[in-house]
Scaffold this motif. Structure first.
Motif, PDB file in Angstrom:
ATOM      1  N   VAL A   1       0.855  -1.169   0.000  1.00 21.42           N
ATOM      2  CA  VAL A   1       0.000   0.000   0.000  1.00 21.42           C
ATOM      3  C   VAL A   1       0.899   1.228   0.000  1.00 21.42           C
ATOM      4  O   VAL A   1       1.831   1.319   0.795  1.00 21.42           O
ATOM      5  CB  VAL A   1      -0.930   0.012   1.237  1.00 21.42           C
ATOM      6  N   MET A   2       0.597   2.160  -0.898  1.00 22.52           N
ATOM      7  CA  MET A   2       1.387   3.383  -1.011  1.00 22.52           C
ATOM      8  C   MET A   2       0.488   4.590  -0.788  1.00 22.52           C
ATOM      9  O   MET A   2      -0.563   4.689  -1.409  1.00 22.52           O
ATOM     10  CB  MET A   2       2.039   3.468  -2.389  1.00 22.52           C
ATOM     11  N   PRO A   3       0.926   5.520   0.066  1.00 25.13           N
ATOM     12  CA  PRO A   3       0.145   6.738   0.245  1.00 25.13           C
ATOM     13  C   PRO A   3       0.591   7.811  -0.745  1.00 25.13           C
ATOM     14  O   PRO A   3       1.769   7.928  -1.078  1.00 25.13           O
ATOM     15  CB  PRO A   3       0.496   7.163   1.669  1.00 25.13           C
ATOM     16  N   VAL A   4      -0.361   8.584  -1.214  1.00 24.83           N
ATOM     17  CA  VAL A   4      -0.070   9.797  -1.975  1.00 24.83           C
ATOM     18  C   VAL A   4      -0.669  10.923  -1.151  1.00 24.83           C
ATOM     19  O   VAL A   4      -1.885  11.018  -1.003  1.00 24.83           O
ATOM     20  CB  VAL A   4      -0.684   9.761  -3.392  1.00 24.83           C
ATOM     21  N   MET A   5       0.185  11.747  -0.580  1.00 22.79           N
ATOM     22  CA  MET A   5      -0.270  12.787   0.323  1.00 22.79           C
ATOM     23  C   MET A   5      -0.970  13.901  -0.454  1.00 22.79           C
ATOM     24  O   MET A   5      -0.434  14.410  -1.432  1.00 22.79           O
ATOM     25  CB  MET A   5       0.906  13.353   1.115  1.00 22.79           C
ATOM     26  N   VAL A   6      -2.166  14.231  -0.001  1.00 21.50           N
ATOM     27  CA  VAL A   6      -2.933  15.340  -0.570  1.00 21.50           C
ATOM     28  C   VAL A   6      -2.921  16.503   0.419  1.00 21.50           C
ATOM     29  O   VAL A   6      -2.819  17.658   0.018  1.00 21.50           O
ATOM     30  CB  VAL A   6      -4.370  14.895  -0.912  1.00 21.50           C
ATOM     31  N   ASN A   7      -3.008  16.193   1.718  1.00 21.87           N
ATOM     32  CA  ASN A   7      -2.966  17.187   2.789  1.00 21.87           C
ATOM     33  C   ASN A   7      -4.003  18.286   2.629  1.00 21.87           C
ATOM     34  O   ASN A   7      -3.793  19.420   3.053  1.00 21.87           O
ATOM     35  CB  ASN A   7      -1.568  17.808   2.918  1.00 21.87           C
ATOM     36  N   ASN A   8      -5.116  17.948   1.996  1.00 25.15           N
ATOM     37  CA  ASN A   8      -6.197  18.907   1.820  1.00 25.15           C
ATOM     38  C   ASN A   8      -7.505  18.151   1.997  1.00 25.15           C
ATOM     39  O   ASN A   8      -8.001  17.527   1.060  1.00 25.15           O
ATOM     40  CB  ASN A   8      -6.109  19.568   0.441  1.00 25.15           C
ATOM     41  N   ASP A   9      -8.038  18.231   3.211  1.00 26.53           N
ATOM     42  CA  ASP A   9      -9.239  17.465   3.536  1.00 26.53           C
ATOM     43  C   ASP A   9     -10.427  17.861   2.664  1.00 26.53           C
ATOM     44  O   ASP A   9     -11.285  17.037   2.370  1.00 26.53           O
ATOM     45  CB  ASP A   9      -9.594  17.635   5.016  1.00 26.53           C
ATOM     46  N   ALA A  10     -10.465  19.116   2.224  1.00 26.17           N
ATOM     47  CA  ALA A  10     -11.586  19.586   1.410  1.00 26.17           C
ATOM     48  C   ALA A  10     -11.531  19.054  -0.018  1.00 26.17           C
ATOM     49  O   ALA A  10     -12.560  18.935  -0.677  1.00 26.17           O
ATOM     50  CB  ALA A  10     -11.610  21.113   1.396  1.00 26.17           C
ATOM     51  N   LYS A  11     -10.331  18.729  -0.510  1.00 22.34           N
ATOM     52  CA  LYS A  11     -10.177  18.318  -1.915  1.00 22.34           C
ATOM     53  C   LYS A  11      -9.984  16.824  -2.129  1.00 22.34           C
ATOM     54  O   LYS A  11     -10.101  16.343  -3.247  1.00 22.34           O
ATOM     55  CB  LYS A  11      -8.975  19.030  -2.539  1.00 22.34           C
ATOM     56  N   VAL A  12      -9.658  16.075  -1.090  1.00 26.29           N
ATOM     57  CA  VAL A  12      -9.222  14.697  -1.296  1.00 26.29           C
ATOM     58  C   VAL A  12     -10.274  13.847  -2.005  1.00 26.29           C
ATOM     59  O   VAL A  12      -9.929  13.027  -2.864  1.00 26.29           O
ATOM     60  CB  VAL A  12      -8.741  14.053   0.022  1.00 26.29           C
ATOM     61  N   PHE A  13     -11.549  14.044  -1.713  1.00 25.79           N
ATOM     62  CA  PHE A  13     -12.574  13.211  -2.350  1.00 25.79           C
ATOM     63  C   PHE A  13     -12.772  13.579  -3.819  1.00 25.79           C
ATOM     64  O   PHE A  13     -12.929  12.705  -4.667  1.00 25.79           O
ATOM     65  CB  PHE A  13     -13.897  13.280  -1.576  1.00 25.79           C
ATOM     66  N   SER A  14     -12.734  14.868  -4.155  1.00 25.74           N
ATOM     67  CA  SER A  14     -12.880  15.255  -5.559  1.00 25.74           C
ATOM     68  C   SER A  14     -11.667  14.837  -6.374  1.00 25.74           C
ATOM     69  O   SER A  14     -11.790  14.422  -7.527  1.00 25.74           O
ATOM     70  CB  SER A  14     -13.136  16.761  -5.699  1.00 25.74           C
ATOM     71  N   VAL A  15     -10.485  14.900  -5.774  1.00 25.91           N
ATOM     72  CA  VAL A  15      -9.266  14.437  -6.442  1.00 25.91           C
ATOM     73  C   VAL A  15      -9.364  12.934  -6.693  1.00 25.91           C
ATOM     74  O   VAL A  15      -9.086  12.463  -7.807  1.00 25.91           O
ATOM     75  CB  VAL A  15      -8.020  14.783  -5.590  1.00 25.91           C
ATOM     76  N   ALA A  16      -9.778  12.182  -5.695  1.00 25.96           N
ATOM     77  CA  ALA A  16      -9.914  10.736  -5.847  1.00 25.96           C
ATOM     78  C   ALA A  16     -10.925  10.401  -6.941  1.00 25.96           C
ATOM     79  O   ALA A  16     -10.686   9.498  -7.759  1.00 25.96           O
ATOM     80  CB  ALA A  16     -10.334  10.100  -4.528  1.00 25.96           C
TER      81      ALA A  16
END
Length: 73
Positions: A1-16
């Motif tokens: 499992v590899m993490p890709v840090m977004v560090n933006n709680d408001a954007k993480v779902f739209s990015v995904a």
């Protein structure tokens, strides 16, 4: 499992969602599973993935993160 840090709680779902629409399966992870403002995308990589698969995924993820202003290169 590899993490890709977004560090933006408001954007993480739209990015995904954008990345998933491009054909890459991953999971967004936010608080309380990780600390607040440390949101990330969780990607599972296996020996079944080819180098070409991985390069394609890198290009897709990088493109979306640039579009969203999360990375600048």
């Amino acid at each position: 499992v590899m993490p890709v840090m977004v560090n933006n709680d408001a954007k993480v779902f739209s990015v995904a969602e954008k990345i998933q629409r491009a054909g890459v399966f991953l999971n967004p992870v936010t608080f309380p599973a990780v600390p607040k403002h440390k949101s990330r995308l969780r990607i599972s990589v296996s020996a079944a993935h080819s180098e070409e698969d991985l390069e394609t995924v890198v290009q897709i993820i990088g493109g979306v993160l640039r579009e969203e202003g999360i990375i600048c290169r």
